[in-house]
Design a protein around this motif. Sequence first.
Motif, PDB file in Angstrom:
ATOM      1  N   GLU A 249      -2.984   3.988  -2.646  1.00 57.96           N
ATOM      2  CA  GLU A 249      -2.929   4.993  -1.581  1.00 57.96           C
ATOM      3  C   GLU A 249      -2.212   6.253  -2.030  1.00 57.96           C
ATOM      4  N   CYS A 250      -1.147   6.078  -2.794  1.00 61.80           N
ATOM      5  CA  CYS A 250      -0.336   7.242  -3.148  1.00 61.80           C
ATOM      6  C   CYS A 250      -1.129   8.245  -3.956  1.00 61.80           C
TER       7      CYS A 250
ATOM      8  N   CYS B 233      -2.619  -0.966  -1.452  1.00 57.92           N
ATOM      9  CA  CYS B 233      -1.205  -0.623  -1.641  1.00 57.92           C
ATOM     10  C   CYS B 233      -0.425  -1.884  -1.949  1.00 57.92           C
ATOM     11  N   PRO B 234      -0.375  -2.333  -3.164  1.00 56.47           N
ATOM     12  CA  PRO B 234      -1.163  -1.840  -4.298  1.00 56.47           C
ATOM     13  C   PRO B 234      -2.507  -2.551  -4.359  1.00 56.47           C
TER      14      PRO B 234
ATOM     15  N   CYS C 189       4.993   1.738  -8.241  1.00 63.62           N
ATOM     16  CA  CYS C 189       4.808   0.289  -8.129  1.00 63.62           C
ATOM     17  C   CYS C 189       3.415  -0.151  -8.558  1.00 63.62           C
ATOM     18  N   CYS C 190       2.389   0.675  -8.372  1.00 63.97           N
ATOM     19  CA  CYS C 190       1.057   0.290  -8.799  1.00 63.97           C
ATOM     20  C   CYS C 190       1.011   0.026 -10.300  1.00 63.97           C
TER      21      CYS C 190
HETATM   22  S1  SF4 Z   1      -0.050   2.747  -3.306  1.00 66.35           S
HETATM   23 FE1  SF4 Z   1       1.590   1.364  -2.653  1.00 66.35          FE
HETATM   24  S2  SF4 Z   1       1.933   0.034  -4.456  1.00 66.35           S
HETATM   25 FE2  SF4 Z   1       0.817   1.846  -5.161  1.00 66.35          FE
HETATM   26  S3  SF4 Z   1       2.351   3.292  -5.842  1.00 66.35           S
HETATM   27 FE3  SF4 Z   1       1.908   3.763  -3.708  1.00 66.35          FE
HETATM   28  S4  SF4 Z   1       3.427   2.604  -2.547  1.00 66.35           S
HETATM   29 FE4  SF4 Z   1       3.398   1.752  -4.607  1.00 66.35          FE
END
Ligand code: SF4
Lengths: 159, 147
Positions: free
Chosen positions: A99-100, A130-131, A35-36
């Motif tokens: 974060e991921c 996030c994000p 999603c980022c």
């Molecule tokens: S940090 Fe949040 S927005 Fe980014 S990839 Fe991970 S879950 Fe998705």
Amino acid sequence: MRATGVKRAVDKITTPIWSWSLRNSIFPLHFGIACCALEMAASSAPRWDAERFGIVYRSSPRQCDVLLVNGWVTTKLRPDLRRLYEQMPEPKWVIAMGECAISGGPWYDSHTVVQGVDTFIPVDIYIPGCPPRPEALLDGFLKLQDKIRASTKGRFLED
Amino acid sequence: MTEEAIVDAVRKAFPEGVTIGGVAPRRIFARADRAIIYKLCEFLKNQLKFDHVSCVTGVDRIDRFQVVYHLSSYENRCVLEITVDIPRDDPEIDSISPLWGGANWHERETYDMFGIRFKNHPRLERIFLPEDTQFFPFRKDFKLGRQ
Ligand code: SF4
């Protein structure tokens, strides 16, 4: 050559030029994982327009100097991501976005998510969120520019 | 064919091994023995025109595994749900991918997540996880946070 101070003199002249050109032509790899990546897309769209900082996404790792990791890395993706990193020519930097990429994020204890990109690739800039908003992404790139400015040495006469 | 006609045809062809659990509009629920699952599916495909397998998945009931099939039919306009119990210490069942190619990846996923082996599957390998993974994450005895 070093003894005569020629290299030092040449470095003093060329270092700012190298540094200027490196930091104003940051080409990240166009590689969206999760999603980022949508924020990455938004940051290069007209509203935030990353291209004004010289951030142009390239599709081949051979043409890039920044690996922007934006999303969770699974154990299946890990070897391929490492290969992409190794295919990039020096000098190269890595940005962990979200974060991921930093720690595994919401899936930190999942059966397949790697707990952070820095477990297998050296990371230069961490962008939390996030994000992270596109502003935060651009801020991360500006921090990387500072880092490049502070760390580039003269490269004209390599010893 | 109406749902009742399908149930009658199945009962007639398989007096043993199939239990019809219930009938709802456009839905039939059935349980089957694992020994006859391939024959049952062959019959459903060739005689009763069930031309599409929507899903194959597994369930861990702790004392046993279950494999759940959802077969659908454009002509009969109904979905047939078949539940098959298989023992936990011998998780093996006949593959139905020779009948419907669409079952191929569903069965591979069920193998990947539950460790249920499908006999005669054309290529029973892990599909999501890397080849060298040592565990089956959807089993109830798999603990998260192992890293
Ligand atoms: S940090 Fe949040 S927005 Fe980014 S990839 Fe991970 S879950 Fe998705």
